[in-house]
Design an enzyme around this catalytic site. Structure first.
Site, PDB file in Angstrom:
ATOM      1  N   GLU A  64      -0.704  30.589  77.336  1.00 42.00           N
ATOM      2  CA  GLU A  64       0.343  30.042  76.455  1.00 42.00           C
ATOM      3  C   GLU A  64       1.103  28.938  77.190  1.00 42.00           C
ATOM      4  O   GLU A  64       1.403  27.888  76.625  1.00 42.00           O
ATOM      5  CB  GLU A  64       1.337  31.137  76.048  1.00 42.00           C
ATOM      6  CG  GLU A  64       0.777  32.187  75.109  1.00 42.00           C
ATOM      7  CD  GLU A  64       1.838  33.212  74.704  1.00 42.00           C
ATOM      8  OE1 GLU A  64       2.995  32.838  74.438  1.00 42.00           O
ATOM      9  OE2 GLU A  64       1.507  34.415  74.664  1.00 42.00           O
ATOM     10  N   ASN A 109       5.284  26.722  66.422  1.00 39.60           N
ATOM     11  CA  ASN A 109       5.428  28.082  66.939  1.00 39.60           C
ATOM     12  C   ASN A 109       4.229  28.394  67.828  1.00 39.60           C
ATOM     13  O   ASN A 109       3.146  27.830  67.642  1.00 39.60           O
ATOM     14  CB  ASN A 109       5.473  29.075  65.778  1.00 39.60           C
ATOM     15  CG  ASN A 109       5.661  30.505  66.249  1.00 39.60           C
ATOM     16  OD1 ASN A 109       6.467  30.778  67.150  1.00 39.60           O
ATOM     17  ND2 ASN A 109       4.913  31.438  65.671  1.00 39.60           N
ATOM     18  N   HIS A 131       1.898  31.700  69.150  1.00 37.67           N
ATOM     19  CA  HIS A 131       1.606  33.090  68.804  1.00 37.67           C
ATOM     20  C   HIS A 131       0.525  33.616  69.751  1.00 37.67           C
ATOM     21  O   HIS A 131      -0.477  32.931  69.980  1.00 37.67           O
ATOM     22  CB  HIS A 131       1.132  33.169  67.346  1.00 37.67           C
ATOM     23  CG  HIS A 131       0.876  34.565  66.902  1.00 37.67           C
ATOM     24  ND1 HIS A 131       1.900  35.454  66.634  1.00 37.67           N
ATOM     25  CD2 HIS A 131      -0.280  35.257  66.718  1.00 37.67           C
ATOM     26  CE1 HIS A 131       1.381  36.617  66.289  1.00 37.67           C
ATOM     27  NE2 HIS A 131       0.067  36.543  66.329  1.00 37.67           N
TER      28      HIS A 131
HETATM   29  C1  GRF Z   1       5.174  34.890  73.576  1.00 37.96           C
HETATM   30  O1  GRF Z   1       4.127  35.803  73.769  1.00 37.96           O
HETATM   31  C2  GRF Z   1       4.958  34.083  72.331  1.00 37.96           C
HETATM   32  O2  GRF Z   1       3.602  33.846  72.055  1.00 37.96           O
HETATM   33  C3  GRF Z   1       5.540  34.972  71.268  1.00 37.96           C
HETATM   34  O3  GRF Z   1       6.667  35.552  71.861  1.00 37.96           O
HETATM   35  C4  GRF Z   1       6.496  35.598  73.278  1.00 37.96           C
HETATM   36  C5  GRF Z   1       7.663  34.898  73.871  1.00 37.96           C
HETATM   37  O4  GRF Z   1       7.660  34.992  75.274  1.00 37.96           O
HETATM   38  N1  GRF Z   1       5.847  34.217  70.074  1.00 37.96           N
HETATM   39  P1  GRF Z   1       8.671  34.117  76.126  1.00 37.96           P
HETATM   40  O5  GRF Z   1      10.066  34.474  75.625  1.00 37.96           O
HETATM   41  O6  GRF Z   1       8.338  32.672  75.893  1.00 37.96           O
HETATM   42  O7  GRF Z   1       8.473  34.532  77.538  1.00 37.96           O
END
Ligand code: GRF
Length: 192
Positions: free
Chosen positions: A175, A108, A110
């Protein structure tokens, strides 16, 4: 034979899914997305998966018991035989019945430096607390909410005057560069 197949589970926008797929297309991540699954029929990420010609499925969660849902998810994933299940904005907690099959193979991402600010609105929590550094974490999924062993983290400074929106955007950029690297490490571990 190495298994480098990834199942991606999402509920919304899907920008992390896109970043993972782009890293594969760019030859940076040696993997293959075997299926994209969403619990939300009109999730933009699911539409993008279709446009990109990837196997995709909607498994609606509305009105389905939690354990029954996870059993359906298991049946859906089984034929794809994924090496890893990558949660990318998948807004559900996976139950032991799922993790019995895919525990130690589910990741996952986060948007905070865990164990700080688990759960929803992590960026808002960070701003409210007043931390000067936040970031993002990729971790193995266990039965808790955003617990589980950490694979990679990336720090992002919180700037004076940051809003939830611009802090989220700055974290999201990291991310996108972090998740595929964590997947590469995880695949290496799995295939060792
Ligand atoms: C991201 O900020 C991730 O860290 C969290 O949910 C969001 C998902 O964004 N778990 P996306 O759908 O990948 O644009």
């Amino acid at each position: 034979m190495e298994n480098r197949r990834l199942a991606v589970l999402l509920s919304g926008r899907g920008s992390n899914f896109v970043a993972i797929h782009d890293a594969i297309l760019a030859g940076k991540l040696h993997a293959e997305i075997c299926c994209v699954v969403s619990n939300i029929a009109d999730a933009p990420g699911l539409q993008t998966a279709r446009e990109r010609g990837l196997a995709s499925a909607c498994l609606p969660s509305r009105g389905v018991g939690r354990e029954e849902y996870d059993r359906r998810l298991l049946s859906l994933l089984r034929p794809y035989d994924p090496a890893l299940v990558c949660l990318a904005g998948f807004m559900r907690i996976l139950l032991p019945v799922f993790l019995e099959a895919y525990g130690g193979r589910t990741l996952n991402i986060h948007p905070a430096l865990l164990p700080s600010f688990p759960g929803l609105h992590a960026q808002r929590q960070a701003l409210q607390y007043g931390v000067k550094v936040s970031g993002c974490t990729v971790h193995w999924v266990d039965e808790g909410v955003d617990t589980g062993p950490i694979i990679l983290q990336r720090a992002v400074p919180v700037l004076d005057g940051d809003t939830e929106q611009n802090l989220s955007a700055r974290i999201l950029e990291q991310e996108h560069d972090l998740y595929w690297r964590a997947i590469a490490l995880a695949l290496e571990q799995r295939n060792r």
